[in-house]
Design a protein around this motif. Structure first.
Motif, PDB file in Angstrom:
ATOM      1  N   LEU A  85     -52.789  14.459  16.013  1.00  0.00           N
ATOM      2  CA  LEU A  85     -53.166  13.082  15.685  1.00  0.00           C
ATOM      3  C   LEU A  85     -52.680  12.113  16.762  1.00  0.00           C
ATOM      4  O   LEU A  85     -53.424  11.236  17.203  1.00  0.00           O
ATOM      5  CB  LEU A  85     -52.622  12.685  14.318  1.00  0.00           C
ATOM      6  N   VAL A 133     -63.494   9.367  10.068  1.00  0.00           N
ATOM      7  CA  VAL A 133     -62.486   9.251   9.005  1.00  0.00           C
ATOM      8  C   VAL A 133     -62.305  10.595   8.289  1.00  0.00           C
ATOM      9  O   VAL A 133     -61.181  10.970   7.941  1.00  0.00           O
ATOM     10  CB  VAL A 133     -62.832   8.102   8.034  1.00  0.00           C
ATOM     11  N   LEU A 136     -60.020  12.604  10.456  1.00  0.00           N
ATOM     12  CA  LEU A 136     -58.655  12.084  10.375  1.00  0.00           C
ATOM     13  C   LEU A 136     -58.002  12.493   9.057  1.00  0.00           C
ATOM     14  O   LEU A 136     -56.831  12.891   9.025  1.00  0.00           O
ATOM     15  CB  LEU A 136     -58.659  10.557  10.525  1.00  0.00           C
ATOM     16  N   GLU A 137     -58.765  12.400   7.983  1.00  0.00           N
ATOM     17  CA  GLU A 137     -58.235  12.796   6.677  1.00  0.00           C
ATOM     18  C   GLU A 137     -57.817  14.262   6.683  1.00  0.00           C
ATOM     19  O   GLU A 137     -56.725  14.616   6.200  1.00  0.00           O
ATOM     20  CB  GLU A 137     -59.293  12.568   5.593  1.00  0.00           C
ATOM     21  N   ILE A 140     -54.621  14.679   8.677  1.00  0.00           N
ATOM     22  CA  ILE A 140     -53.467  14.175   7.926  1.00  0.00           C
ATOM     23  C   ILE A 140     -53.091  15.160   6.823  1.00  0.00           C
ATOM     24  O   ILE A 140     -51.915  15.483   6.634  1.00  0.00           O
ATOM     25  CB  ILE A 140     -53.742  12.765   7.367  1.00  0.00           C
ATOM     26  N   ALA A 155     -54.182  11.003   1.758  1.00  0.00           N
ATOM     27  CA  ALA A 155     -54.672  11.250   3.117  1.00  0.00           C
ATOM     28  C   ALA A 155     -55.923  10.428   3.427  1.00  0.00           C
ATOM     29  O   ALA A 155     -56.057   9.886   4.532  1.00  0.00           O
ATOM     30  CB  ALA A 155     -54.945  12.737   3.304  1.00  0.00           C
ATOM     31  N   ARG A 156     -56.847  10.294   2.471  1.00  0.00           N
ATOM     32  CA  ARG A 156     -58.097   9.575   2.741  1.00  0.00           C
ATOM     33  C   ARG A 156     -57.838   8.095   3.013  1.00  0.00           C
ATOM     34  O   ARG A 156     -58.365   7.534   3.968  1.00  0.00           O
ATOM     35  CB  ARG A 156     -59.078   9.723   1.565  1.00  0.00           C
ATOM     36  N   THR A 158     -55.079   6.669   3.968  1.00  0.00           N
ATOM     37  CA  THR A 158     -54.338   6.536   5.222  1.00  0.00           C
ATOM     38  C   THR A 158     -55.270   6.695   6.415  1.00  0.00           C
ATOM     39  O   THR A 158     -55.199   5.925   7.384  1.00  0.00           O
ATOM     40  CB  THR A 158     -53.188   7.563   5.295  1.00  0.00           C
ATOM     41  N   ALA A 159     -56.177   7.665   6.360  1.00  0.00           N
ATOM     42  CA  ALA A 159     -57.139   7.869   7.446  1.00  0.00           C
ATOM     43  C   ALA A 159     -58.014   6.637   7.636  1.00  0.00           C
ATOM     44  O   ALA A 159     -58.240   6.184   8.766  1.00  0.00           O
ATOM     45  CB  ALA A 159     -57.998   9.101   7.154  1.00  0.00           C
ATOM     46  N   GLN A 160     -58.495   6.074   6.537  1.00  0.00           N
ATOM     47  CA  GLN A 160     -59.359   4.892   6.626  1.00  0.00           C
ATOM     48  C   GLN A 160     -58.598   3.702   7.194  1.00  0.00           C
ATOM     49  O   GLN A 160     -59.109   2.982   8.060  1.00  0.00           O
ATOM     50  CB  GLN A 160     -59.937   4.546   5.253  1.00  0.00           C
ATOM     51  N   TYR A 163     -58.049   4.227  10.981  1.00  0.00           N
ATOM     52  CA  TYR A 163     -59.270   4.013  11.756  1.00  0.00           C
ATOM     53  C   TYR A 163     -59.614   2.531  11.829  1.00  0.00           C
ATOM     54  O   TYR A 163     -59.916   2.008  12.905  1.00  0.00           O
ATOM     55  CB  TYR A 163     -60.448   4.814  11.174  1.00  0.00           C
ATOM     56  N   THR A 189     -49.083   3.242  13.582  1.00  0.00           N
ATOM     57  CA  THR A 189     -49.554   4.591  13.255  1.00  0.00           C
ATOM     58  C   THR A 189     -48.366   5.523  13.042  1.00  0.00           C
ATOM     59  O   THR A 189     -48.318   6.279  12.069  1.00  0.00           O
ATOM     60  CB  THR A 189     -50.457   5.132  14.376  1.00  0.00           C
TER      61      THR A 189
END
Length: 195
Positions: A85, A133, A136-137, A140, A155-156, A158-160, A163, A189
């Motif tokens: 990441l 995203v 990224l999810e 994570i 995780a979702r 946080t990824a959003q 981004y 981050t």
């Protein structure tokens, strides 16, 4: 050696990405792209039914390549998910700090502009950014599993958030012609991922 039809189409799309990453969508005429690509002006409609269809194809091509690059970064061997990441975000910082922070990301450059001009381009942007995203999810979630990072939420989300923050930081870097916003995004981050 004759040019294969798919190669010509790809050449037009690649050339358009380079030009539009500097100038935007509305400021670039089809003739400029065709001239730069070395393609006869009359052949545009052989490859695309309209400028809108061309724009959509360009965005889809851009995201196909971008997501493949992300997949390569997130598949690096002998690195933790957290390091993958960080490598991704470092690559983002490097590409967005090029040319006095003008960057090379079409989502940054064209997102707001084309979302109001073309529904098909907006949907291509939506699908492409959702793909980012999603990756990224997954990265994570893998970091949570391997213990290389932790997050306060899921995780979702946080990824959003990450981004969205990096996209905004890229716009601010363009406005200020300074990488400070990108450096701040990296600091936040690291905090969000507890690194």
């Amino acid at each position: 050696m004759p040019v294969i039809q798919g190669d010509t189409r790809r050449s037009i799309l690649d050339t358009a990405q380079r030009i539009m990453s500097r100038k935007g969508f509305a400021a670039v005429g089809i003739n400029e792209v065709l001239s730069e690509a070395g393609v006869p002006k009359g052949s545009f409609y052989h490859y695309f039914s309209s400028k809108d269809a061309f724009g959509e194809a360009m965005m889809r091509s851009y995201f196909t390549d971008y997501l493949a690059d992300m997949d390569r970064v997130f598949a690096e061997p002998d690195t933790t998910s957290a390091q993958r990441l960080l490598n991704y975000w470092q690559g983002w910082r490097e590409t967005q700090s090029l040319d006095e922070c003008q960057g090379k990301c079409l989502a940054v450059k064209l997102g707001a502009e084309v979302s109001d001009l073309s529904e098909s381009m907006r949907l291509a942007l939506k699908e492409g950014t959702t793909g980012i995203v999603d990756r990224l999810e997954r990265a994570i979630a893998a970091g949570l599993e391997d213990g290389s990072l932790s997050v306060d939420g899921d995780a979702r989300t946080t990824a959003q958030v990450l981004y969205d923050m990096w996209l905004g930081a890229s716009v601010m870097a363009k406005i200020h012609r300074d990488i400070g916003a990108l450096d701040a995004a990296m600091t936040v981050t690291r905090r969000l991922l507890h690194l």
